[in-house]
Design an enzyme around this catalytic site. Structure first.
Site, mmCIF file in Angstrom:
data_model
loop_
_atom_site.group_PDB
_atom_site.id
_atom_site.type_symbol
_atom_site.label_atom_id
_atom_site.label_comp_id
_atom_site.label_asym_id
_atom_site.label_seq_id
_atom_site.Cartn_x
_atom_site.Cartn_y
_atom_site.Cartn_z
ATOM 1 N N HIS A 206 0.650 -0.992 0.325
ATOM 2 C CA HIS A 206 0.061 0.050 0.063
ATOM 3 C C HIS A 206 0.865 1.200 0.061
ATOM 4 O O HIS A 206 0.398 2.329 -0.455
ATOM 5 C CB HIS A 206 -1.005 -0.061 0.881
ATOM 6 N N ARG A 313 -10.890 2.991 -0.661
ATOM 7 C CA ARG A 313 -10.191 2.314 0.216
ATOM 8 C C ARG A 313 -10.812 3.241 1.484
ATOM 9 O O ARG A 313 -9.441 4.005 1.829
ATOM 10 C CB ARG A 313 -8.506 2.052 0.159
ATOM 11 N N ARG A 350 -15.407 0.698 -1.122
ATOM 12 C CA ARG A 350 -14.822 -0.622 0.099
ATOM 13 C C ARG A 350 -15.236 -0.089 1.128
ATOM 14 O O ARG A 350 -14.796 1.073 1.750
ATOM 15 C CB ARG A 350 -14.328 -1.155 -0.519
ATOM 16 N N GLU A 450 -10.363 -11.498 -3.838
ATOM 17 C CA GLU A 450 -8.925 -11.418 -3.670
ATOM 18 C C GLU A 450 -8.667 -12.705 -3.353
ATOM 19 O O GLU A 450 -7.422 -12.659 -2.809
ATOM 20 C CB GLU A 450 -8.864 -10.307 -3.027
ATOM 21 N N ASN A 473 -3.946 -7.779 -6.548
ATOM 22 C CA ASN A 473 -3.030 -7.505 -5.443
ATOM 23 C C ASN A 473 -3.130 -8.954 -4.385
ATOM 24 O O ASN A 473 -1.973 -8.877 -4.458
ATOM 25 C CB ASN A 473 -2.952 -6.115 -4.838
ATOM 26 N N ASP A 474 -4.305 -8.901 -4.249
ATOM 27 C CA ASP A 474 -4.205 -9.930 -2.881
ATOM 28 C C ASP A 474 -4.180 -11.485 -3.041
ATOM 29 O O ASP A 474 -3.854 -12.176 -3.026
ATOM 30 C CB ASP A 474 -5.528 -9.684 -1.771
HETATM 31 C C1 PEP Z 1 -5.992 -5.648 -4.054
HETATM 32 O O1 PEP Z 1 -6.225 -6.804 -3.254
HETATM 33 O O2 PEP Z 1 -6.423 -6.189 -5.187
HETATM 34 C C2 PEP Z 1 -7.083 -4.334 -3.918
HETATM 35 C C3 PEP Z 1 -7.350 -3.597 -4.798
HETATM 36 O O3 PEP Z 1 -7.345 -4.039 -2.900
HETATM 37 P P1 PEP Z 1 -5.969 -3.929 -2.349
HETATM 38 O O4 PEP Z 1 -5.128 -2.737 -2.676
HETATM 39 O O5 PEP Z 1 -6.496 -2.577 -1.148
HETATM 40 O O6 PEP Z 1 -5.831 -4.774 -1.200
HETATM 41 MG MG MG Z 2 -6.999 -6.204 -1.423
#
Ligand code: PEP
Ligand code: MG
Length: 600
Positions: A206, A313, A350, A450, A473-474
């Site tokens: 992040h 976020r 979110r 995710e 990402n997750d």
């Molecule tokens: C992700 O996980 O791709 C996502 C968009 O959420 P974050 O990056 O905030 O975990």
């Molecule tokens: Mg995420």
């Protein structure tokens, strides 16, 4: 400039890291991290001697106050035995702060050798440590570590005045830190910070995401930046290639000044497509939306050519404070977002995804987990702290009266969590209705996909939600088992890994069968290298940070859906991530030779 402890860097030495926020910055290093700060040795002139001695004595005083405070706190909190033990150590250290050998001799060194306080203290404490080392008596021998501790404490206070806090930055500098938290990064002012470089960090951490949002070039995971760079060094930060050049040569400066101009021109050229649709030449249209962390970012999203927010976020609302947002604050914040966008815009809120690398200071969230990414985060935390979740849901619902909002739940791993969260939302709606408060009764409720389990049962989940947004990402972190914040495994971040491609394909197919919209809001959506693959997958929407929007749009507008389908079909036949990656990189470099592809 001489340097105690470390060697000065050779002219133009290069540090490699991960370029996570594009752009080129040239400026002076500002070492932020006290824990990793090396004392800087400097000669001083005769008229600097008196102020330097004063600076040293002030630092000694600061160290004394700190020690006395810790001692008082320990006495208050600790058991008699423990406190007694600590007390004794504190007394030894406090005595040392008055010690002639440590303090007076350092002052003498500053005066006689005309060197700065850090250098003098280092020389002197080394001498004292060596003296204790040779003692026969084990008790006295152990005192060497006390000398080292006390010296370190004074050094910290010395460095405090010069570096230390983000708020003290007054001019354009490049921050060099061991690590920056997402909350720290959010506080950086782009007018005062040209770029940052950290030892730690991964591509989709992040911290990296926030750097892109606030448009500060950044290189993370350089491993040795705080060791190799001294405060005041001139640096070139190349956030595209992931390189940091320390004390560049003239030739390197010229090269990068040119690269910076080219990059800025390229960005300025892209912005010309701001008001055009993201549509392929054979008529396939994809919605492009923006990701934000704070309401203020909507301005940049609009400036870069998007009007919808695909991911807000909201957990960032909980950071850098030690209390919790009230329902009214939630309501006003989301209302502000919808009102800063054109009337028909849609904003996907979110619900807070705290945990892992986003830790709220509020005591209620503290969890000592050795594996925080797998711990209490996202929807788990919401369901665990229902009163906090309800407060947010009520705020969102009330704001939905003022613009088109959607609710998106993070980290859902199965139907049970989804149904629980939906029941809470239904209850909050009923409560508001009972109170006669206006809100959008049809507000769509969707989920992030995710967690691998959610991807695998996405056919079931799709029947019970209004939309999917894939958090790559997750999803990549959990599927490929790589910590997204860890530079040592960032080489495993492979969005084109066959396992990921198959999962994406499966999720999107399931969403289409259930006739719900599906988007991607992970960083993959904003990385130009992957645009054709994502187009080929037939996503309805890509949501990304503001700076990526024009670039992705440009690629879409120069492509056909047919070639995107072909690239995807070829990729799905390949066996390894490396094969897919090199095939896609080759094709994309040929198709878009003028584009700046971030180095993977
Ligand atoms: C992700 O996980 O791709 C996502 C968009 O959420 P974050 O990056 O905030 O975990
Ligand atoms: Mg995420």
């Amino acid at each position: 400039m001489a340097e105690n402890g470390g060697m000065p860097q050779a002219l133009g030495s290069i540090l490699n890291g991960i370029g996570v926020s594009p752009g080129i910055a040239i400026g002076r290093a500002f070492l932020l991290d006290r824990a990793k700060l090396k004392p800087r040795g400097e000669k001083i002139s005769s008229n600097q001697v008196v102020p330097e001695v004063e600076r040293f004595l002030e630092a000694v005083d600061g160290a004394r106050i700190e020690l006395e405070q810790i001692k008082a706190k320990t006495l208050k909190n600790g058991s008699v035995e423990v406190a007694g033990q600590h007390n004794y150590i504190f007394d030894v250290h406090l005595l040392m702060l008055k010690d002639k050998m440590l303090i007076d001799d350092t002052v003498t060194l500053i005066k006689e050798k005309k060197i700065n306080a850090e250098w003098a203290l280092n020389l002197n404490s080394e001498k004292i440590v060596n003296f204790f080392k040779q003692m026969q008596d084990s008790y006295l021998r152990e005192r060497q570590s006390d000398v080292a501790h006390v010296s370190e404490l004074i050094l910290r206070h010395l460095s405090k005045s010069e570096y230390d806090s983000i708020e003290k930055i007054s001019r354009g500098v490049i921050i060099v830190a061991h690590d920056l938290s997402p909350a720290d990064t959010l506080q950086l002012d782009p007018n005062r910070v040209k770029a940052f470089v950290t030892d730690l960090g991964g591509r989709t951490s992040h911290t990296a995401i926030v750097a892109r949002s606030i448009e500060i070039p950044a290189v993370v995971g350089s491993e040795y930046a705080t060791e190799k760079i001294n405060g005041g060094d001139r640096l070139i930060v190349d956030g595209i290639e992931g390189k940091v050049i320390v004390n560049p040569s003239r030739a390197q400066l010229v090269t990068y000044q040119e690269k910076r101009i080219q990059y800025d021109q390229f960005q300025a050229h892209l912005i010309l497509n701001r008001d055009l649709p993201a549509e392929t030449t054979d008529g396939f249209r994809v919605a492009l939306a923006g990701n934000i962390e704070t309401p203020e970012e909507t301005e940049s999203i609009i400036a870069h050519g998007a009007t919808n927010i695909g991911l807000y976020r909201t957990e960032f609302l909980f950071l850098n404070r030690n209390n919790l947002p009230s329902e009214e604050e939630h309501f006003l914040t989301y209302k502000k977002v919808v009102e800063s966008l054109p009337p028909e815009s849609k904003t996907t809120i979110r619900t807070f995804d705290l945990g892992a690398d986003k830790i709220a200071e509020s005591e209620q969230f503290h969890e000592d987990s050795i594996n925080p990414a797998l711990g209490l985060r996202g929807i788990r935390l919401c369901l665990n702290h229902q009163e906090i979740f309800v407060t947010q849901i009520r705020g969102i619902l009330r704001a939905s009266h003022y613009g088109r909002l959607k609710i998106m739940l993070p980290m859902v791993s199965g139907l049970k969590e989804l149904r629980q969260a939906k029941a809470i939302i239904a209850e909050a709606k009923a409560g508001l209705e009972h109170e006669g408060v206006s809100f959008d009764h049809e507000i769509p409720v969707g989920i992030m996909i995710e967690v691998p389990s959610a991807a695998i049962i996405s056919d079931q989940l799709a029947r019970e939600v209004d939309f999917f947004s894939i958090g790559t990402n997750d999803l990549i972190q959990y599927t490929l088992a790589l910590d997204r914040s860890n530079e040592h495994v960032s080489y495993l971040y492979e969005p084109l890994h066959p396992a990921i491609l198959r999962l994406l394909h499966q999720i999107i197919t399931n969403a289409k069968e259930a006739e719900i919209p599906v988007s991607i809001c992970g960083e993959m959506a904003g990385e130009p290298l992957y645009t054709l693959i994502l187009l080929g997958l037939g996503l309805d929407k890509l949501s990304m940070n503001a700076i990526s929007i024009p670039h992705i749009k440009q690629i879409i507008r120069q492509s056909t859906f047919a070639e995107a389908r072909e690239m995807l079909a070829q990729s799905l036949l390949m066996e390894t991530a490396a094969d897919v990656e090199s095939y896609v990189a080759k094709e994309m470099n040929q198709r878009f030779p003028e584009t700046f592809l971030m180095k993977m």
